[in-house]
Design a protein around this motif. Structure first.
Motif, PDB file in Angstrom:
ATOM      1  N   LEU A  30       0.829  -1.205   0.000  1.00  0.00           N
ATOM      2  CA  LEU A  30       0.000   0.000   0.000  1.00  0.00           C
ATOM      3  C   LEU A  30       0.864   1.256   0.000  1.00  0.00           C
ATOM      4  O   LEU A  30       0.422   2.330  -0.400  1.00  0.00           O
ATOM      5  N   PRO A  84       0.666   7.973  -7.660  1.00  0.00           N
ATOM      6  CA  PRO A  84       2.076   7.714  -7.383  1.00  0.00           C
ATOM      7  C   PRO A  84       2.180   6.843  -6.132  1.00  0.00           C
ATOM      8  O   PRO A  84       1.274   6.836  -5.298  1.00  0.00           O
ATOM      9  N   CYS A  98       3.460   6.024  -2.426  1.00  0.00           N
ATOM     10  CA  CYS A  98       3.794   6.920  -1.313  1.00  0.00           C
ATOM     11  C   CYS A  98       5.292   7.222  -1.320  1.00  0.00           C
ATOM     12  O   CYS A  98       5.723   8.336  -1.010  1.00  0.00           O
ATOM     13  N   CYS A 152       7.392  10.253  -2.822  1.00  0.00           N
ATOM     14  CA  CYS A 152       7.670  11.485  -2.073  1.00  0.00           C
ATOM     15  C   CYS A 152       8.282  11.186  -0.701  1.00  0.00           C
ATOM     16  O   CYS A 152       9.137  11.930  -0.231  1.00  0.00           O
ATOM     17  N   HIS A 153       7.812  10.115  -0.077  1.00  0.00           N
ATOM     18  CA  HIS A 153       8.276   9.789   1.275  1.00  0.00           C
ATOM     19  C   HIS A 153       9.220   8.586   1.184  1.00  0.00           C
ATOM     20  O   HIS A 153       8.804   7.448   1.377  1.00  0.00           O
ATOM     21  N   THR A 177       9.848  14.203   1.343  1.00  0.00           N
ATOM     22  CA  THR A 177       8.758  15.084   1.781  1.00  0.00           C
ATOM     23  C   THR A 177       8.364  14.759   3.221  1.00  0.00           C
ATOM     24  O   THR A 177       8.185  13.590   3.565  1.00  0.00           O
ATOM     25  N   LEU A 185      -2.071   9.628  12.615  1.00  0.00           N
ATOM     26  CA  LEU A 185      -1.933  10.603  11.533  1.00  0.00           C
ATOM     27  C   LEU A 185      -2.088   9.916  10.176  1.00  0.00           C
ATOM     28  O   LEU A 185      -2.669  10.482   9.239  1.00  0.00           O
ATOM     29  N   VAL A 188      -4.761  11.141   7.219  1.00  0.00           N
ATOM     30  CA  VAL A 188      -4.477  11.571   5.844  1.00  0.00           C
ATOM     31  C   VAL A 188      -4.982  10.571   4.800  1.00  0.00           C
ATOM     32  O   VAL A 188      -5.078  10.902   3.622  1.00  0.00           O
ATOM     33  N   PRO A 202      -2.672   9.312  -1.343  1.00  0.00           N
ATOM     34  CA  PRO A 202      -1.505   9.970  -1.929  1.00  0.00           C
ATOM     35  C   PRO A 202      -1.862  11.375  -2.423  1.00  0.00           C
ATOM     36  O   PRO A 202      -2.969  11.563  -2.933  1.00  0.00           O
TER      37      PRO A 202
HETATM   38  C1  HEC Z   1       3.314  13.436  -4.664  1.00  0.00           C
HETATM   39  C2  HEC Z   1       3.971  13.413  -3.379  1.00  0.00           C
HETATM   40  C3  HEC Z   1       3.297  12.637  -2.270  1.00  0.00           C
HETATM   41  C4  HEC Z   1       2.826  11.357  -2.327  1.00  0.00           C
HETATM   42  C5  HEC Z   1       2.822  10.402  -3.511  1.00  0.00           C
HETATM   43  C6  HEC Z   1       2.358  11.050  -1.009  1.00  0.00           C
HETATM   44  N1  HEC Z   1       2.520  12.113  -0.189  1.00  0.00           N
HETATM   45 FE1  HEC Z   1       2.171  12.176   1.796  1.00  0.00          FE
HETATM   46  N2  HEC Z   1       2.639  14.126   1.865  1.00  0.00           N
HETATM   47  C7  HEC Z   1       3.020  14.867   0.773  1.00  0.00           C
HETATM   48  C8  HEC Z   1       3.025  16.265   1.152  1.00  0.00           C
HETATM   49  C9  HEC Z   1       3.378  17.425   0.225  1.00  0.00           C
HETATM   50  C10 HEC Z   1       2.632  16.301   2.505  1.00  0.00           C
HETATM   51  C11 HEC Z   1       2.398  17.540   3.339  1.00  0.00           C
HETATM   52  C12 HEC Z   1       0.908  17.848   3.207  1.00  0.00           C
HETATM   53  C13 HEC Z   1       0.444  19.072   4.000  1.00  0.00           C
HETATM   54  O1  HEC Z   1       0.677  20.155   3.489  1.00  0.00           O
HETATM   55  O2  HEC Z   1      -0.148  18.889   5.030  1.00  0.00           O
HETATM   56  C14 HEC Z   1       2.429  14.958   2.916  1.00  0.00           C
HETATM   57  C15 HEC Z   1       2.065  14.580   4.171  1.00  0.00           C
HETATM   58  C16 HEC Z   1       1.879  13.276   4.600  1.00  0.00           C
HETATM   59  C17 HEC Z   1       1.649  12.876   5.962  1.00  0.00           C
HETATM   60  C18 HEC Z   1       1.634  13.772   7.179  1.00  0.00           C
HETATM   61  C19 HEC Z   1       3.006  13.842   7.770  1.00  0.00           C
HETATM   62  C20 HEC Z   1       3.092  14.886   8.844  1.00  0.00           C
HETATM   63  O3  HEC Z   1       3.803  14.641   9.827  1.00  0.00           O
HETATM   64  O4  HEC Z   1       2.451  15.930   8.711  1.00  0.00           O
HETATM   65  C21 HEC Z   1       1.473  11.535   5.958  1.00  0.00           C
HETATM   66  C22 HEC Z   1       1.222  10.629   7.147  1.00  0.00           C
HETATM   67  C23 HEC Z   1       1.592  11.102   4.584  1.00  0.00           C
HETATM   68  N3  HEC Z   1       1.865  12.178   3.786  1.00  0.00           N
HETATM   69  C24 HEC Z   1       1.399   9.801   4.172  1.00  0.00           C
HETATM   70  C25 HEC Z   1       1.383   9.442   2.835  1.00  0.00           C
HETATM   71  C26 HEC Z   1       0.991   8.130   2.367  1.00  0.00           C
HETATM   72  C27 HEC Z   1       0.570   6.989   3.262  1.00  0.00           C
HETATM   73  C28 HEC Z   1       1.076   8.134   1.021  1.00  0.00           C
HETATM   74  C29 HEC Z   1       0.702   7.038   0.055  1.00  0.00           C
HETATM   75  C30 HEC Z   1      -0.605   6.446   0.209  1.00  0.00           C
HETATM   76  C31 HEC Z   1       1.552   9.448   0.637  1.00  0.00           C
HETATM   77  N4  HEC Z   1       1.715  10.207   1.749  1.00  0.00           N
HETATM   78  C32 HEC Z   1       1.809   9.829  -0.668  1.00  0.00           C
HETATM   79  C33 HEC Z   1       3.353  14.393  -0.474  1.00  0.00           C
HETATM   80  C34 HEC Z   1       3.080  13.115  -0.923  1.00  0.00           C
END
Ligand code: HEC
Length: 223
Positions: free
Chosen positions: A116, A128, A130, A133-134, A142, A179, A183, A199
């Motif tokens: 996942l 995309p 996760c 970016c992460h 990120t 968290l 999200v 995402p």
């Molecule tokens: C295209 C880039 C991208 C992808 C792909 C992405 N994220 Fe993110 N994620 C971000 C960004 C940018 C933020 C900050 C969002 C905000 O402004 O609150 C973030 C924030 C988060 C946060 C909060 C972290 C914090 O401490 O504030 C979590 C948890 C998270 N992402 C989980 C995921 C998960 C799980 C996936 C896949 C299902 C995912 N992300 C996919 C860009 C991405």
């Protein structure tokens, strides 16, 4: 005496070829008649030689395909992560979850949960992963967060300068407070904490709890 020997020799020389010709002609005549169709002699009933008979069962599957063909349970992505976290987020041991048919199924982090975070196109077509970016280089990723491994997920977000421990994503084992849940649970594409749904870029038509995916293995049928 001399005449007699000559007659015998003559008889053999002329008689044998003549009989041979008559015999061949008779075979031909009785076998084929006069119209050359050769149906005069009844043909023996032949056991039909089986040609290739179309297989009615699908060919047995082997290897990777056999694994893929095993029955799986179906569950919404967010519910599966929730069950894993509710079970104390085990790294290798199995955990149980309720599937869409309310069966108690068994899953593991490696086989069922991790994809996942790692797979593109899983949450929706064109999504995309996760980890786009992460990713593991937390200093650059990120939110300084690495979702590419078990340790990365447990280490959490905001690991500025790559520090080993950041902000907890797992709600201390309470899924609704996590968290990660906040999200990922997004009715109409909107989270309940007014932050972007993951995402990032997730369209509004993705179900609130994410797609229903195949995961885990169903309980053994009672006999
Ligand atoms: C295209 C880039 C991208 C992808 C792909 C992405 N994220 Fe993110 N994620 C971000 C960004 C940018 C933020 C900050 C969002 C905000 O402004 O609150 C973030 C924030 C988060 C946060 C909060 C972290 C914090 O401490 O504030 C979590 C948890 C998270 N992402 C989980 C995921 C998960 C799980 C996936 C896949 C299902 C995912 N992300 C996919 C860009 C991405």
């Amino acid at each position: 005496m001399k005449d007699n020997t000559q007659n015998i020799i003559f008889g053999v020389l002329v008689g044998l070829p003549a009989m041979l010709i008559i015999w061949v002609f008779a075979l031909y005549f009785f076998g084929c008649g006069t119209n050359n169709t050769c149906t005069g002699i009844p043909q023996p009933d032949r056991t039909p030689v089986p040609t290739l008979i179309a297989a009615t069962l699908p060919a047995p599957k082997v290897g990777v395909e056999a694994i893929a063909a095993k029955p799986r349970c179906r569950v919404a992505a967010v519910d599966l992560i929730g069950a894993w976290i509710g079970a104390g987020f085990p790294e290798t041991e199995t955990f149980e979850f309720k599937d869409v048919k309310d069966q108690t199924c068994t899953a593991t982090f490696a086989d069922d949960v991790q994809k996942l975070f790692l797979e593109a196109n899983l949450w929706y077509d064109g999504a995309p992963a996760c980890t786009t970016c992460h990713y593991a280089d937390v200093a650059k990723a990120t939110k300084n967060m690495d979702l590419s491994s078990y340790t990365g997920i447990l280490a959490g977000s905001n690991r500025v300068d790559g520090k080993p421990k950041g902000d907890d994503l797992l709600g201390g084992g309470n899924w609704q407070n996590a968290l990660l849940y906040q999200v990922l649970y997004a009715p109409d594409g909107k989270t309940e904490i007014n932050r972007p749904a993951m995402p990032l870029g997730r369209p509004a038509n993705v179900p609130a709890s994410g797609p229903v995916i195949a995961a885990g293995i169903p309980p053994l049928p009672d006999n």
